[in-house]
Design a protein around this motif. Structure first.
Motif, short mmCIF file in Angstrom:
data_model
loop_
_atom_site.label_atom_id
_atom_site.label_comp_id
_atom_site.label_asym_id
_atom_site.label_seq_id
_atom_site.Cartn_x
_atom_site.Cartn_y
_atom_site.Cartn_z
N PRO A 288 0.71 -0.97 -0.11
CA PRO A 288 -0.19 0.10 -0.53
C PRO A 288 1.17 1.06 -0.29
O PRO A 288 2.01 1.05 0.13
N PHE A 289 -0.48 2.55 -0.43
CA PHE A 289 0.58 3.63 -0.12
C PHE A 289 1.65 4.37 -1.02
O PHE A 289 3.20 4.81 -0.76
N ARG A 290 1.98 4.10 -2.05
CA ARG A 290 2.42 3.80 -3.37
C ARG A 290 4.03 3.17 -2.68
O ARG A 290 4.78 3.98 -3.46
N THR A 291 4.65 2.26 -2.31
CA THR A 291 5.74 2.28 -2.11
C THR A 291 6.51 1.52 -2.83
O THR A 291 8.01 1.79 -3.01
N LEU A 292 5.90 1.29 -3.97
CA LEU A 292 5.95 1.26 -5.33
C LEU A 292 7.47 1.93 -5.54
O LEU A 292 8.32 1.61 -6.45
N ALA A 293 6.90 3.47 -5.15
CA ALA A 293 7.43 4.80 -5.82
C ALA A 293 8.27 4.55 -5.11
O ALA A 293 9.34 5.60 -6.02
N ASN A 294 9.32 4.07 -4.19
CA ASN A 294 9.86 4.47 -3.14
C ASN A 294 11.44 3.98 -3.94
O ASN A 294 12.64 4.05 -4.08
N PHE A 295 11.08 2.97 -4.58
CA PHE A 295 12.30 2.65 -5.94
C PHE A 295 11.93 3.53 -7.10
O PHE A 295 11.17 3.39 -7.53
N ILE A 296 12.98 3.86 -7.38
CA ILE A 296 13.49 4.94 -8.21
C ILE A 296 13.93 3.99 -9.18
O ILE A 296 13.36 4.85 -10.13
N SER A 297 14.45 3.21 -9.03
CA SER A 297 15.10 2.75 -10.42
C SER A 297 14.02 1.75 -11.44
O SER A 297 13.16 1.18 -10.40
N LYS A 298 13.57 1.64 -12.55
CA LYS A 298 13.35 0.46 -13.49
C LYS A 298 13.75 -0.72 -12.79
O LYS A 298 12.99 -1.68 -12.20
N ASN A 299 15.22 -1.02 -12.36
CA ASN A 299 15.76 -1.78 -12.23
C ASN A 299 15.31 -2.58 -10.62
O ASN A 299 15.07 -4.22 -10.30
N ASP A 300 15.08 -1.64 -9.78
CA ASP A 300 15.05 -1.80 -8.32
C ASP A 300 12.91 -2.36 -8.48
O ASP A 300 13.19 -2.91 -7.83
N LYS A 301 12.40 -1.40 -9.30
CA LYS A 301 10.97 -2.22 -9.27
C LYS A 301 10.88 -3.47 -9.81
O LYS A 301 10.11 -4.41 -9.24
N ILE A 302 11.86 -3.74 -10.41
CA ILE A 302 11.57 -5.62 -11.22
C ILE A 302 12.09 -6.30 -10.34
O ILE A 302 11.41 -7.06 -9.85
N LYS A 303 13.22 -6.10 -9.48
CA LYS A 303 13.71 -7.00 -8.68
C LYS A 303 12.44 -7.19 -6.94
O LYS A 303 11.98 -7.94 -6.71
N CYS A 304 12.20 -5.63 -7.07
CA CYS A 304 10.57 -5.78 -6.01
C CYS A 304 9.67 -6.70 -6.25
O CYS A 304 8.92 -7.51 -5.81
N LEU A 305 9.14 -6.26 -7.51
CA LEU A 305 8.21 -7.25 -8.13
C LEU A 305 8.58 -8.76 -8.08
O LEU A 305 7.98 -9.52 -8.38
N THR A 306 9.84 -9.20 -8.96
CA THR A 306 10.56 -10.52 -8.91
C THR A 306 10.04 -11.01 -7.57
O THR A 306 9.81 -12.12 -7.94
N SER A 307 10.64 -10.61 -6.67
CA SER A 307 10.90 -11.12 -4.76
C SER A 307 9.76 -11.27 -4.78
O SER A 307 9.11 -12.69 -3.87
N ILE A 308 8.21 -10.89 -4.80
CA ILE A 308 6.93 -10.42 -4.59
C ILE A 308 7.12 -11.45 -5.62
O ILE A 308 6.10 -13.26 -4.53
N TYR A 309 6.57 -12.08 -6.54
CA TYR A 309 6.21 -13.15 -7.23
C TYR A 309 6.77 -14.46 -6.80
O TYR A 309 6.05 -15.67 -6.61
#
Length: 171
Positions: A111-132
Protein backbone atom coordinates in the motif's frame (compact mmCIF):
# COMPACT_ATOMS: atom_id res chain seq x y z
CA UNK A 1 17.80 2.18 5.65
CA UNK A 2 18.91 4.88 8.05
CA UNK A 3 16.47 7.26 6.33
CA UNK A 4 13.48 5.22 7.52
CA UNK A 5 15.00 4.68 10.95
CA UNK A 6 15.49 8.45 11.22
CA UNK A 7 11.94 9.39 10.19
CA UNK A 8 10.10 6.67 12.11
CA UNK A 9 9.21 8.89 15.08
CA UNK A 10 7.38 11.41 12.91
CA UNK A 11 6.42 9.18 9.96
CA UNK A 12 2.69 9.06 10.80
CA UNK A 13 2.48 12.85 11.09
CA UNK A 14 4.47 13.25 7.90
CA UNK A 15 2.28 10.94 5.79
CA UNK A 16 -0.92 12.38 7.25
CA UNK A 17 -0.15 15.42 5.06
CA UNK A 18 -0.94 13.29 2.01
CA UNK A 19 -4.50 14.00 0.79
CA UNK A 20 -5.04 10.30 -0.06
CA UNK A 21 -4.07 8.88 3.33
CA UNK A 22 -7.68 8.32 4.45
CA UNK A 23 -9.01 6.94 1.18
CA UNK A 24 -6.10 4.52 0.74
CA UNK A 25 -6.48 3.26 4.30
CA UNK A 26 -10.22 2.76 3.79
CA UNK A 27 -9.66 1.05 0.45
CA UNK A 28 -7.32 -1.61 1.87
CA UNK A 29 -9.40 -2.18 5.00
CA UNK A 30 -12.63 -2.51 2.99
CA UNK A 31 -11.05 -4.69 0.30
CA UNK A 32 -9.53 -7.06 2.82
CA UNK A 33 -12.82 -7.32 4.71
CA UNK A 34 -14.19 -9.10 1.63
CA UNK A 35 -11.56 -11.88 1.62
CA UNK A 36 -11.63 -15.05 3.72
CA UNK A 37 -10.64 -14.58 7.35
CA UNK A 38 -8.20 -17.51 7.24
CA UNK A 39 -6.12 -15.67 4.65
CA UNK A 40 -2.84 -14.10 5.78
CA UNK A 41 -2.37 -10.50 4.70
CA UNK A 42 1.30 -10.11 3.77
CA UNK A 43 1.84 -6.40 4.20
CA UNK A 44 5.01 -5.39 2.37
CA UNK A 45 6.61 -2.25 3.80
CA UNK A 46 4.37 -2.15 6.88
CA UNK A 47 6.33 0.82 8.34
CA UNK A 48 4.70 1.94 11.60
CA UNK A 49 1.62 -0.21 11.01
CA UNK A 50 -0.71 2.73 10.42
CA UNK A 51 -2.78 1.04 7.68
CA UNK A 52 -2.21 -2.48 9.05
CA UNK A 53 -3.75 -1.54 12.39
CA UNK A 54 -6.92 -0.32 10.66
CA UNK A 55 -7.05 -3.60 8.76
CA UNK A 56 -6.68 -5.53 12.03
CA UNK A 57 -9.38 -3.45 13.75
CA UNK A 58 -11.87 -4.19 10.98
CA UNK A 59 -10.92 -7.76 10.04
CA UNK A 60 -9.83 -10.99 11.67
CA UNK A 61 -7.10 -11.76 9.14
CA UNK A 62 -3.59 -12.42 10.40
CA UNK A 63 -1.10 -9.82 9.17
CA UNK A 64 2.45 -10.77 8.26
CA UNK A 65 4.28 -7.44 8.20
CA UNK A 66 7.50 -7.06 6.24
CA UNK A 67 9.77 -4.15 7.22
CA UNK A 68 13.50 -3.51 7.20
CA UNK A 69 13.63 -0.49 9.55
CA UNK A 70 13.91 -1.57 13.18
CA UNK A 71 12.56 1.79 14.40
CA UNK A 72 9.46 1.38 12.24
CA UNK A 73 9.03 -2.18 13.57
CA UNK A 74 9.27 -0.99 17.18
CA UNK A 75 6.53 1.60 16.65
CA UNK A 76 4.35 -0.94 14.82
CA UNK A 77 4.63 -3.43 17.69
CA UNK A 78 3.69 -0.75 20.22
CA UNK A 79 0.61 0.28 18.21
CA UNK A 80 -0.66 -3.27 17.93
CA UNK A 81 0.04 -3.94 21.63
CA UNK A 82 -1.69 -0.71 22.69
CA UNK A 83 -4.79 -1.75 20.74
CA UNK A 84 -4.63 -5.37 21.95
CA UNK A 85 -4.19 -6.63 18.38
CA UNK A 86 -0.73 -8.17 18.74
CA UNK A 87 -2.18 -11.67 18.25
CA UNK A 88 -3.07 -10.68 14.66
CA UNK A 89 0.49 -9.60 13.80
CA UNK A 90 3.71 -11.32 12.85
CA UNK A 91 6.56 -8.99 11.91
CA UNK A 92 9.47 -10.09 9.76
CA UNK A 93 12.54 -7.90 9.40
CA UNK A 94 13.32 -8.52 5.75
CA UNK A 95 14.49 -6.73 2.65
CA UNK A 96 11.72 -6.68 0.06
CA UNK A 97 14.29 -7.58 -2.63
CA UNK A 98 14.98 -10.93 -0.94
CA UNK A 99 11.74 -12.04 0.68
CA UNK A 100 11.27 -15.38 2.44
CA UNK A 101 7.56 -15.84 3.13
CA UNK A 102 6.88 -19.23 4.72
CA UNK A 103 3.10 -18.89 5.20
CA UNK A 104 0.53 -20.21 2.74
CA UNK A 105 -2.86 -18.85 1.70
CA UNK A 106 -1.55 -15.28 1.46
CA UNK A 107 -2.94 -12.04 0.15
CA UNK A 108 -0.04 -9.69 -0.65
CA UNK A 109 -0.40 -5.91 -0.41
CA UNK A 110 2.02 -3.06 -1.08
CA UNK A 111 0.00 0.00 0.00
CA UNK A 112 0.55 3.73 0.02
CA UNK A 113 2.45 3.91 -3.24
CA UNK A 114 5.46 2.12 -1.71
CA UNK A 115 6.56 0.91 -5.14
CA UNK A 116 7.40 4.55 -5.96
CA UNK A 117 10.12 4.44 -3.26
CA UNK A 118 12.18 2.35 -5.64
CA UNK A 119 13.64 4.89 -8.03
CA UNK A 120 15.15 2.78 -10.77
CA UNK A 121 13.24 0.53 -13.13
CA UNK A 122 15.63 -2.27 -12.14
CA UNK A 123 14.75 -1.90 -8.44
CA UNK A 124 11.03 -1.96 -9.25
CA UNK A 125 11.56 -5.15 -11.24
CA UNK A 126 13.63 -6.70 -8.39
CA UNK A 127 10.85 -5.82 -5.91
CA UNK A 128 8.06 -7.27 -8.03
CA UNK A 129 10.11 -10.36 -8.90
CA UNK A 130 10.81 -11.02 -5.21
CA UNK A 131 7.11 -10.78 -4.42
CA UNK A 132 6.16 -13.00 -7.36
CA UNK A 133 8.73 -15.63 -6.32
CA UNK A 134 7.06 -15.85 -2.88
CA UNK A 135 3.53 -16.26 -4.18
CA UNK A 136 1.77 -19.60 -4.45
CA UNK A 137 -0.81 -20.47 -7.10
CA UNK A 138 -4.10 -18.70 -6.42
CA UNK A 139 -2.64 -15.97 -4.18
CA UNK A 140 -3.35 -12.31 -4.89
CA UNK A 141 -1.16 -9.20 -4.94
CA UNK A 142 -2.52 -5.65 -4.97
CA UNK A 143 -0.66 -2.34 -4.83
CA UNK A 144 -1.23 1.27 -5.67
CA UNK A 145 1.05 3.82 -7.25
CA UNK A 146 1.17 7.44 -8.28
CA UNK A 147 -0.57 8.57 -11.42
CA UNK A 148 1.51 11.21 -13.13
CA UNK A 149 -0.04 14.69 -13.13
CA UNK A 150 1.74 16.73 -15.80
CA UNK A 151 0.25 20.10 -14.73
CA UNK A 152 1.28 19.59 -11.10
CA UNK A 153 4.75 18.43 -12.16
CA UNK A 154 5.22 21.54 -14.28
CA UNK A 155 3.91 23.82 -11.52
CA UNK A 156 6.41 22.48 -8.97
CA UNK A 157 9.33 21.80 -11.32
CA UNK A 158 12.59 22.98 -9.67
CA UNK A 159 10.73 24.15 -6.55
CA UNK A 160 11.54 22.59 -3.20
CA UNK A 161 8.61 21.01 -1.37
CA UNK A 162 8.33 20.50 2.36
CA UNK A 163 5.71 18.11 3.70
CA UNK A 164 6.48 18.16 7.40
CA UNK A 165 8.33 20.56 9.65
CA UNK A 166 8.35 21.42 13.36
CA UNK A 167 5.21 19.43 14.19
CA UNK A 168 3.11 21.47 11.76
CA UNK A 169 1.85 20.36 8.40
CA UNK A 170 2.70 22.76 5.60
CA UNK A 171 1.87 22.82 1.92
Amino acid sequence: MSFYNNIAIFYDRWVSNDPLVTSLTEFYSDYISKIRSKTNVVYLGIATGRIALEIAKNNSNHIVGIELSQNMIDICIKKFTDHKKEDQLTLLKQDIFSLHINTKNNFFILPFRTLANFISKNDKIKCLTSIYNNMQAGETFIFDTYIFDKKKAQKYDNKHQLGYHNKKMVK
